[in-house]
Design a protein around this motif. Structure first.
Motif, PDB file in Angstrom:
ATOM      1  N   LEU A 196      13.310  -1.842  -1.794  1.00 27.89           N
ATOM      2  CA  LEU A 196      13.222  -0.533  -0.799  1.00 27.89           C
ATOM      3  C   LEU A 196      11.746  -0.695  -0.237  1.00 27.89           C
ATOM      4  CD1 LEU A 196      14.157   2.035   0.588  1.00 27.89           C
ATOM      5  CD2 LEU A 196      13.585   3.205  -1.320  1.00 27.89           C
ATOM      6  N   LEU A 197      11.703  -0.521   1.013  1.00 24.51           N
ATOM      7  CA  LEU A 197      10.223  -0.313   1.283  1.00 24.51           C
ATOM      8  C   LEU A 197      10.332   0.975   2.539  1.00 24.51           C
ATOM      9  CD1 LEU A 197       7.311  -1.549   2.274  1.00 24.51           C
ATOM     10  CD2 LEU A 197       8.349  -2.701   4.026  1.00 24.51           C
ATOM     11  N   VAL A 198       9.407   2.074   1.974  1.00 24.54           N
ATOM     12  CA  VAL A 198       9.259   3.037   2.962  1.00 24.54           C
ATOM     13  C   VAL A 198       7.925   2.732   3.504  1.00 24.54           C
ATOM     14  CG1 VAL A 198       8.999   5.578   3.131  1.00 24.54           C
ATOM     15  CG2 VAL A 198      10.524   4.589   0.919  1.00 24.54           C
ATOM     16  N   LYS A 199       8.029   2.799   5.059  1.00 21.43           N
ATOM     17  CA  LYS A 199       6.917   2.551   6.000  1.00 21.43           C
ATOM     18  C   LYS A 199       6.309   3.796   6.721  1.00 21.43           C
ATOM     19  CE  LYS A 199       6.056  -1.212   7.953  1.00 21.43           C
ATOM     20  NZ  LYS A 199       4.593  -1.431   7.108  1.00 21.43           N
ATOM     21  N   GLY A 200       5.175   4.027   6.769  1.00 19.19           N
ATOM     22  CA  GLY A 200       4.575   4.847   7.931  1.00 19.19           C
ATOM     23  C   GLY A 200       4.387   6.308   7.759  1.00 19.19           C
ATOM     24  N   GLY A 201       4.793   6.594   6.599  1.00 19.45           N
ATOM     25  CA  GLY A 201       4.982   8.148   6.084  1.00 19.45           C
ATOM     26  C   GLY A 201       3.428   8.627   5.810  1.00 19.45           C
ATOM     27  N   VAL A 202       3.398  10.107   5.752  1.00 13.52           N
ATOM     28  CA  VAL A 202       2.115  10.514   5.151  1.00 13.52           C
ATOM     29  C   VAL A 202       2.466  11.001   3.815  1.00 13.52           C
ATOM     30  CG1 VAL A 202       0.558  12.697   5.191  1.00 13.52           C
ATOM     31  CG2 VAL A 202       1.434  11.644   7.363  1.00 13.52           C
ATOM     32  N   VAL A 203       2.089  10.142   3.032  1.00 13.88           N
ATOM     33  CA  VAL A 203       2.451  10.071   1.512  1.00 13.88           C
ATOM     34  C   VAL A 203       1.541  11.335   1.003  1.00 13.88           C
ATOM     35  CG1 VAL A 203       2.557   8.856  -0.846  1.00 13.88           C
ATOM     36  CG2 VAL A 203       3.034   7.642   1.407  1.00 13.88           C
ATOM     37  N   VAL A 204       2.372  12.304   0.163  1.00 13.71           N
ATOM     38  CA  VAL A 204       1.671  13.431  -0.515  1.00 13.71           C
ATOM     39  C   VAL A 204       1.701  13.245  -2.038  1.00 13.71           C
ATOM     40  CG1 VAL A 204       1.786  15.788  -0.758  1.00 13.71           C
ATOM     41  CG2 VAL A 204       2.529  14.540   1.398  1.00 13.71           C
ATOM     42  N   SER A 205       0.429  13.056  -2.704  1.00 19.07           N
ATOM     43  CA  SER A 205       0.361  12.884  -4.133  1.00 19.07           C
ATOM     44  C   SER A 205      -0.936  12.852  -4.554  1.00 19.07           C
ATOM     45  CB  SER A 205       1.362  11.815  -4.743  1.00 19.07           C
ATOM     46  OG  SER A 205       1.626  11.894  -5.937  1.00 19.07           O
ATOM     47  N   GLY A 206      -0.997  13.158  -5.823  1.00 20.48           N
ATOM     48  CA  GLY A 206      -2.352  13.228  -6.508  1.00 20.48           C
ATOM     49  C   GLY A 206      -3.146  14.017  -5.678  1.00 20.48           C
ATOM     50  N   GLY A 207      -2.914  15.078  -5.119  1.00 20.34           N
ATOM     51  CA  GLY A 207      -4.225  15.846  -4.484  1.00 20.34           C
ATOM     52  C   GLY A 207      -4.513  15.255  -3.072  1.00 20.34           C
ATOM     53  N   GLN A 208      -3.799  14.422  -2.675  1.00 25.21           N
ATOM     54  CA  GLN A 208      -4.037  13.541  -1.291  1.00 25.21           C
ATOM     55  C   GLN A 208      -2.729  13.557  -0.179  1.00 25.21           C
ATOM     56  OE1 GLN A 208      -5.712   9.780  -2.168  1.00 25.21           O
ATOM     57  NE2 GLN A 208      -7.638  10.571  -2.475  1.00 25.21           N
ATOM     58  N   ALA A 209      -2.984  13.559   0.959  1.00 24.08           N
ATOM     59  CA  ALA A 209      -1.935  13.185   1.927  1.00 24.08           C
ATOM     60  C   ALA A 209      -2.613  12.263   2.847  1.00 24.08           C
ATOM     61  CB  ALA A 209      -1.541  14.578   2.560  1.00 24.08           C
ATOM     62  N   ARG A 210      -1.893  11.097   2.994  1.00 23.16           N
ATOM     63  CA  ARG A 210      -2.395   9.967   3.915  1.00 23.16           C
ATOM     64  C   ARG A 210      -1.326   8.870   4.119  1.00 23.16           C
ATOM     65  NH1 ARG A 210      -5.085   5.156   2.212  1.00 23.16           N
ATOM     66  NH2 ARG A 210      -5.046   4.869  -0.183  1.00 23.16           N
ATOM     67  N   VAL A 211      -1.277   8.110   5.333  1.00 25.37           N
ATOM     68  CA  VAL A 211      -0.351   7.487   5.624  1.00 25.37           C
ATOM     69  C   VAL A 211      -0.373   6.216   4.855  1.00 25.37           C
ATOM     70  CG1 VAL A 211       0.411   5.829   7.645  1.00 25.37           C
ATOM     71  CG2 VAL A 211      -0.467   8.244   8.001  1.00 25.37           C
ATOM     72  N   MET A 212       0.583   5.913   4.144  1.00 20.00           N
ATOM     73  CA  MET A 212       0.746   4.669   3.270  1.00 20.00           C
ATOM     74  C   MET A 212       2.164   4.151   3.439  1.00 20.00           C
ATOM     75  SD  MET A 212      -1.188   5.962  -0.049  1.00 20.00           S
ATOM     76  CE  MET A 212      -1.441   4.323  -0.661  1.00 20.00           C
ATOM     77  N   ASP A 213       2.403   2.836   3.056  1.00 21.16           N
ATOM     78  CA  ASP A 213       3.584   2.384   2.566  1.00 21.16           C
ATOM     79  C   ASP A 213       4.045   2.263   1.349  1.00 21.16           C
ATOM     80  OD1 ASP A 213       3.797   1.888   5.571  1.00 21.16           O
ATOM     81  OD2 ASP A 213       3.547  -0.255   5.384  1.00 21.16           O
TER      82      ASP A 213
END
Length: 453
Positions: A7-24
């Motif tokens: 599975l590949l999740v692309k283009g979302g703002v990933v929220v974790s570890g105190g951060q929120a940034r666009v990652m795959d």
């Protein structure tokens, strides 16, 4: 050569570890194996495009009532876990009461866990019970992998079947001594029965929403919390206070922690988005215990949450057939709120969008802190390399009015029906498997695992 992913999740703002940034996010064998600014799509067996959306750790709901075994006509693992999947919840801890029989010894625990593995769509843990007369079973329940124990300091509602009874002061104290030896956590419904009994008698005849609220005032919660904290200090028992409804109780628990007492607390979406005025307006569909508080108390609870005085959010999903809510006297109606499907959406709408609380804080309250408290971290609770791929993909621009038609749990009533929200779970992933898509609904195949801790 590009990496291959299940599975590949692309283009979302990933929220974790105190951060929120666009990652795959790349997933293989149910585990997150890649977190990069950009990953190639070639070779991915399944692709989830998350552009313009946020990707949160799957919520961990530590307080559900799915009433298994024997009472699935109220709610069972299949319908309850389907609703959680639709709401971005990928792990839950189910309470020991209202099953027939309740989970108060190791044999019943095993029966319930095996049933859950046959029927649950997402992963789960189980609470054991502390009730009068089962002290000899606490050690075997602990060895059987319970997340902890649940006890009532007030009389729980009756289902008319096998009763899960409250413990009085001496039974609670002795139980806490035994639980301390196991190292497990005791979860407490903290309302003082000695106060509730006379107040019930005084108010029952009036039968109104106001009378019900006045029969369970904040002092019932505060007195019980104070007694439990003293017992914890004397016994060394680890505590978790469920569905705390007042900011003053949060302050009491925080002061106890400063003295070295090992205690956490949860509150629920209904205490943060509803008030006693809603109970009067909506009727028994909004009845719970402790009751909804005033709108000013609700705002103080938000302040406590923002100040770090509340550890986590849980649903306390307590279902019943709708007929049990349709009573002339408010006291005769079932006292539980249904709505586990909407916990994460409500927290994002009311917490992040309306109040500006960071997405990372929402992730802490709904996933990371529960995982840390109940032995699941870092396997669950964060989006991190080597962790389970438990994800909730949410559109924060999606406005709607919550409808009964979208409810996946069994009895389709909730005080949240009709509420306007700007947040929609578009997909949920449990250990790398897409278990829900907003476009097609819940994947009903049961692959949830019973996690023993």
């Amino acid at each position: 050569m590009s990496e291959t992913f299940d599975l590949l999740v692309k283009g979302g703002v990933v929220v974790s570890g105190g951060q929120a940034r666009v990652m795959d996010i790349g997933v293989r064998s149910g585990v997150i194996c890649a977190l990069e600014d950009e990953l190639a799509s070639e070779g991915a067996e399944e692709l989830l495009q998350a552009d313009g959306m946020v990707v949160m750790p799957g919520m961990i709901d530590v307080h559900t009532h799915f009433n298994e075994p024997g009472f699935a006509h109220w709610e069972g693992f299949a319908s309850g876990s389907a609703s959680l999947a639709a709401g971005g919840v990928t792990t839950y801890i189910d309470m020991p009461l209202n099953g027939v029989p309740p989970t108060v010894n190791a044999d019943i625990l095993m029966r319930k866990g095996e049933l859950g593995e046959r029927e649950s769509i997402v992963d789960f843990l189980l609470w054991g019970g502390l009730v009068p007369g089962n002290g000899e079973h606490l050690t075997s329940l602990a060895a059987g992998g319970v997340a902890g124990f649940k006890a009532f300091m007030s009389a729980p509602a009756s289902t008319g079947e096998d009763e899960f009874r409250n413990v009085e002061a001496l039974e609670l104290f002795n139980g806490m001594k035994e639980i301390a030896k196991t190292g497990k956590i005791l979860a407490l419904h903290a309302e003082k029965q000695e106060l509730l009994g006379p107040l019930y008698e005084l108010n029952y005849a009036y039968g109104s929403a106001r009378a019900y609220s006045e029969s369970r005032p904040p002092i019932c919660e505060l007195d019980a919390v104070g007694q439990a904290l003293l017992m914890a200090e004397l016994t060394g028992c680890r505590l978790h206070f469920v569905h705390i409804s007042t900011a003053e109780a949060c302050d009491m628990i925080m002061r106890a922690r400063e003295r070295g007492i090992d205690a956490t607390l949860e509150t629920c979406p209904h205490y943060l988005v509803l008030s006693e005025e809603d109970l009067a307006r909506l009727g028994a569909v909004a009845k719970c215990a402790p009751p909804l508080r005033s709108s000013s108390e609700r705002e103080r609870l938000w302040d406590a949450l923002a100040a770090g005085k509340i550890d986590m959010i849980s649903s306390d999903h307590s279902p019943c057939p709708i007929e049990m809510k349709r009573k002339d006297n408010m006291f005769d109606a079932w006292g539980g709120i249904s709505g586990c499907q909407f916990s994460l959406e409500l927290m994002l709408d009311h917490g992040h969008i309306r109040r500006g609380l960071p997405l990372s804080r929402i992730a802490e309250w709904t996933a990371e802190n529960p995982a840390k408290r109940f032995g699941l971290f870092p396997r669950k609770g964060v989006i991190a390399l080597g962790g389970d791929a438990d994800l909730a993909i949410i559109d924060l621009k999606h406005k709607r009015s919550i409808s009964a038609e979208e409810i996946a749990y069994k009895h389709k009533h909730s005080p949240y029906v009709g509420m306007e929200v700007q947040s929609r779970v578009m997909a949920s992933v449990s250990r790398g498997r897409v278990v829900y898509r907003q476009s097609t609904g819940v994947e009903r195949e049961a692959r949830g695992k019973w996690i023993k801790v």
